[in-house]
Design a protein around this motif. Structure first.
Motif, mmCIF file in Angstrom:
data_model
loop_
_atom_site.group_PDB
_atom_site.id
_atom_site.type_symbol
_atom_site.label_atom_id
_atom_site.label_comp_id
_atom_site.label_asym_id
_atom_site.label_seq_id
_atom_site.Cartn_x
_atom_site.Cartn_y
_atom_site.Cartn_z
ATOM 1 N N UNK A 1 5.412 48.753 96.696
ATOM 2 C CA UNK A 1 5.512 47.346 97.122
ATOM 3 C C UNK A 1 6.959 46.910 97.380
ATOM 4 N N UNK A 2 7.866 47.303 96.496
ATOM 5 C CA UNK A 2 9.269 46.910 96.685
ATOM 6 C C UNK A 2 9.870 47.569 97.923
ATOM 7 N N UNK A 3 9.578 48.837 98.126
ATOM 8 C CA UNK A 3 10.079 49.527 99.318
ATOM 9 C C UNK A 3 9.554 48.869 100.584
ATOM 10 N N UNK A 4 8.291 48.536 100.608
ATOM 11 C CA UNK A 4 7.711 47.877 101.777
ATOM 12 C C UNK A 4 8.275 46.473 101.970
ATOM 13 N N UNK A 5 8.558 45.761 100.882
ATOM 14 C CA UNK A 5 9.168 44.438 100.995
ATOM 15 C C UNK A 5 10.560 44.519 101.617
ATOM 16 N N UNK A 6 11.307 45.539 101.259
ATOM 17 C CA UNK A 6 12.621 45.741 101.868
ATOM 18 C C UNK A 6 12.463 46.008 103.359
ATOM 19 N N UNK A 7 11.512 46.854 103.715
ATOM 20 C CA UNK A 7 11.299 47.164 105.130
ATOM 21 C C UNK A 7 10.831 45.950 105.925
ATOM 22 N N UNK A 8 10.066 45.078 105.290
ATOM 23 C CA UNK A 8 9.591 43.867 105.973
ATOM 24 C C UNK A 8 10.739 42.967 106.414
ATOM 25 N N UNK A 9 11.869 43.064 105.733
ATOM 26 C CA UNK A 9 13.033 42.237 106.060
ATOM 27 C C UNK A 9 13.816 42.780 107.251
ATOM 28 N N UNK A 10 13.549 43.992 107.674
ATOM 29 C CA UNK A 10 14.230 44.594 108.826
ATOM 30 C C UNK A 10 13.371 44.314 110.055
ATOM 31 N N UNK A 11 13.884 43.539 110.991
ATOM 32 C CA UNK A 11 13.053 43.086 112.116
ATOM 33 C C UNK A 11 12.258 44.182 112.826
ATOM 34 N N UNK A 12 12.870 45.307 113.102
ATOM 35 C CA UNK A 12 12.138 46.348 113.840
ATOM 36 C C UNK A 12 11.079 47.065 113.006
ATOM 37 N N UNK A 13 11.086 46.876 111.682
ATOM 38 C CA UNK A 13 10.092 47.517 110.821
ATOM 39 C C UNK A 13 9.135 46.537 110.158
ATOM 40 N N UNK A 14 9.353 45.253 110.349
ATOM 41 C CA UNK A 14 8.573 44.239 109.649
ATOM 42 C C UNK A 14 7.075 44.338 109.860
ATOM 43 N N UNK A 15 6.642 44.445 111.107
ATOM 44 C CA UNK A 15 5.198 44.522 111.383
ATOM 45 C C UNK A 15 4.583 45.803 110.847
ATOM 46 N N UNK A 16 5.294 46.897 111.002
ATOM 47 C CA UNK A 16 4.797 48.184 110.501
ATOM 48 C C UNK A 16 4.685 48.139 108.974
ATOM 49 N N UNK A 17 5.703 47.591 108.324
ATOM 50 C CA UNK A 17 5.683 47.500 106.860
ATOM 51 C C UNK A 17 4.530 46.623 106.387
ATOM 52 N N UNK A 18 4.272 45.524 107.096
ATOM 53 C CA UNK A 18 3.164 44.652 106.724
ATOM 54 C C UNK A 18 1.836 45.398 106.842
#
Length: 73
Positions: free
Chosen positions: A34-51
């Motif tokens: 969950x924490x790793x994915x939350x970090x990725x969600x903050x990066x615009x190019x990875x946000x949708x993929x992380x969600x």
């Protein structure tokens, strides 16, 4: 890439892991991803993929916990 690999592993764990290993894998995934994915969600190019990965992994874990926690009882 690691999150995609984990999602794939979670989706196929019932066919290749023992119940003990599945429960360990669920706990590990709930602890670290969950924490790793939350970090990725903050990066615009990875946000949708992380969600999407977060949703998919969460859904798979919820199902697996229902199925495999019953076996423990």
């Amino acid at each position: 890439m690691k999150c995609i690999d984990r999602c794939n592993n979670v989706s196929g764990m019932a066919t290749g892991f023992s119940t003990e290993k599945i429960l360990q894998y669920i706990e590990e995934t709930e602890t670290y991803y969950p924490e790793l994915l939350n970090v990725l969600k903050e990066i615009p190019e990875y946000g949708n993929i992380a969600w999407l990965l977060s949703y998919q992994i969460g859904s798979l874990l919820k199902t697996a916990k229902k199925l495999f926690k019953k076996e423990e009882l």
